[in-house]
Design an enzyme around this catalytic site. Structure first.
Site, PDB file in Angstrom:
ATOM      1  N   HIS A  88       2.980   4.462  -5.760  1.00 40.90           N
ATOM      2  CA  HIS A  88       2.648   4.588  -7.178  1.00 40.90           C
ATOM      3  C   HIS A  88       3.911   4.693  -8.032  1.00 40.90           C
ATOM      4  CE1 HIS A  88       3.347   9.009  -7.460  1.00 40.90           C
ATOM      5  NE2 HIS A  88       2.790   9.079  -6.260  1.00 40.90           N
ATOM      6  N   ASP A  90       4.033   6.057 -11.230  1.00 39.38           N
ATOM      7  CA  ASP A  90       4.046   7.123 -12.238  1.00 39.38           C
ATOM      8  C   ASP A  90       4.577   8.435 -11.669  1.00 39.38           C
ATOM      9  OD1 ASP A  90       1.676   7.171 -10.661  1.00 39.38           O
ATOM     10  OD2 ASP A  90       0.718   8.513 -12.104  1.00 39.38           O
ATOM     11  N   ASP A 120       8.614  12.107  -5.417  1.00 42.53           N
ATOM     12  CA  ASP A 120       7.228  11.657  -5.618  1.00 42.53           C
ATOM     13  C   ASP A 120       7.155  10.604  -6.714  1.00 42.53           C
ATOM     14  OD1 ASP A 120       4.506  11.512  -5.298  1.00 42.53           O
ATOM     15  OD2 ASP A 120       4.086  13.431  -6.244  1.00 42.53           O
ATOM     16  N   GLU A 150      -1.481   7.492 -10.691  1.00 45.74           N
ATOM     17  CA  GLU A 150      -1.824   8.230  -9.475  1.00 45.74           C
ATOM     18  C   GLU A 150      -1.848   9.732  -9.717  1.00 45.74           C
ATOM     19  OE1 GLU A 150      -1.310  10.411  -5.686  1.00 45.74           O
ATOM     20  OE2 GLU A 150       0.030  10.392  -7.413  1.00 45.74           O
ATOM     21  N   GLU A 151      -1.004  10.212 -10.628  1.00 54.12           N
ATOM     22  CA  GLU A 151      -0.832  11.652 -10.815  1.00 54.12           C
ATOM     23  C   GLU A 151      -1.870  12.266 -11.751  1.00 54.12           C
ATOM     24  OE1 GLU A 151       1.007  13.272  -9.005  1.00 54.12           O
ATOM     25  OE2 GLU A 151       2.827  12.176  -8.465  1.00 54.12           O
ATOM     26  N   GLU A 179       4.136   7.743   0.314  1.00 54.34           N
ATOM     27  CA  GLU A 179       4.229   9.129  -0.147  1.00 54.34           C
ATOM     28  C   GLU A 179       5.295   9.883   0.649  1.00 54.34           C
ATOM     29  OE1 GLU A 179       2.869  10.899  -2.498  1.00 54.34           O
ATOM     30  OE2 GLU A 179       1.186   9.701  -3.230  1.00 54.34           O
ATOM     31  N   HIS A 354       7.187  17.299  -7.594  1.00 57.99           N
ATOM     32  CA  HIS A 354       6.867  17.921  -8.896  1.00 57.99           C
ATOM     33  C   HIS A 354       7.727  19.148  -9.203  1.00 57.99           C
ATOM     34  CE1 HIS A 354       2.435  16.296  -8.432  1.00 57.99           C
ATOM     35  NE2 HIS A 354       3.370  15.369  -8.217  1.00 57.99           N
TER      36      HIS A 354
END
Length: 380
Positions: A88, A90, A120, A150-151, A179, A354
């Protein structure tokens, strides 16, 4: 009229210049370049444009289809098997964590790239983009996927949207999601469920509380039961998954002098892939069977490890480390729902995803790229 009466617009109001990626510099430098393109969920257009431009300019062996800010690039070499590799674009909000910086890990002294998205999962995206451009003659046909949203809530997922719009593009014998997994294979994933549990009461003046029924107090008994619950550890196809059942939000109360007539709290249940979504929902409803209402507000099934597939076994051999279970939910679930065995594999420590100190070891980017390259260029 003086020239000052029509001044040059400030930089913030000028159209942003398109970022030109340089894949020739390899996945480590691509990680820096991709991370420095802000792409918080909902704002993926610039990074999708940059990836698409790089594919068109440097990968004539790929056919590229775009759906919104999701890109699907495929080889069509007539190979006996096809592998899908996805990541992903984003990130979560930046929080002043860009541009990236080159640092050294305080413990190991190894070089790391620090900044939002490094773990991430733009390091994984960079590995995928570098190899997509490099591997014109892989041993299997390849479907490379880069997707938006995705987030955020699963119904917004660019991967899910593209699968609905172009199902024929996603046929594959095996899938890898980039991931973060510390450069080892994490099989399958837990499912995730969110439920709103509500209890009722009866309003009254707090000076005459005996005239009412306190909904917050009633909820307290349910929360005590939840606090005492010991989540299970469940082995699925040789990998141990850890479940979790936790309150994550609570609402209740009317005013400082009113006995509340309603209280609700939200529960997140992370369940092993041995359970279906329906079984998970039934478990939560039974656990809170004395609540007045249990509403399932979000449900995403897990995915079994898929490590018994031939391609998976050979991929495990190529990586050279024992696979682990993926505790969090990932989009391997979407591939599993299509009957495609899928695993997680990418650089970066998932515990740093994150985080304010999000950072990825340079060596992991290089080792992940090397393992994938070796696997995809040998006879499978």
């Amino acid at each position: 009229m003086s020239s000052d009466s029509n001044p040059t617009p400030p930089p913030a109001s000028r159209p942003a210049r398109a970022t030109v990626l340089d894949p020739s510099r390899g996945p480590v430098e691509l990680t820096r370049q991709l991370c420095d393109i802000p792409s918080v969920s909902g704002d993926e257009r610039a990074i999708a444009d940059a990836v698409e431009a790089a594919l068109i300019a440097h990968a004539p062996h790929l056919s590229v289809v775009r759906d919104g800010d999701t890109l699907v690039a495929r080889t069509d070499l007539g190979r006996a098997r096809r592998v899908a590799i996805a990541g992903h674009l984003d990130t979560v909000p930046i929080n002043d964590k860009l541009p990236v910086r080159d640092l050294r890990d305080e413990t190991t002294g190894e070089p790391v790239i620090w900044g939002r998205g490094t773990v991430d999962m733009k390091a994984g995206v960079a590995v995928q983009l570098a190899l997509a451009i490099e591997l014109a003659e892989p041993s299997v046909d390849l479907t490379w996927i880069w997707y938006d949203h995705e987030e955020v809530s699963s119904e917004l997922s660019g991967l899910g949207r593209a699968m609905r719009h172009h199902p024929h593009l996603f046929a594959a014998d095996f899938a890898i999601l980039g991931e973060p997994s510390n450069g080892t294979i994490e099989g399958g994933c837990n499912g995730t469920l969110r439920a709103r549990v509500s209890v009722s009461g009866k309003r009254a003046h707090s000076a005459r509380s005996w005239m009412g029924v306190n909904a917050i107090h009633r909820a307290g008994a349910l929360l005590e039961r939840l606090s005492a619950y010991e989540p299970e550890r469940i082995t699925v196809d040789g990998l141990e998954y850890r479940e979790g059942l936790n309150a994550v939000r609570i609402e209740g109360g009317v005013a400082g002098n009113v006995i509340p007539d309603r209280c609700s709290f939200e529960v997140n249940y992370r369940f092993a892939p041995s359970r279906s979504g329906e079984e998970a929902a039934a478990f939560v409803r039974e656990f809170f069977d004395d609540a007045d209402e249990v509403e399932i507000i979000d449900l995403a099934p897990g995915a079994r490890p898929g490590l018994d597939a031939l391609l998976a076994k050979r991929f495990v051999d190529a990586v050279g480390e024992e696979p682990r279970a993926k505790f969090g939910w990932t989009d391997v679930s979407r591939f599993s729902a299509l009957g495609i065995p899928a695993v997680n594999f990418g650089p970066g420590d998932p515990l740093l995803a994150h985080a304010d100190d999000e950072r990825v070891p340079v060596a992991q980017i290089e080792s992940c790229a090397a393992a994938l390259r070796d696997w995809l260029t040998h006879e499978l």
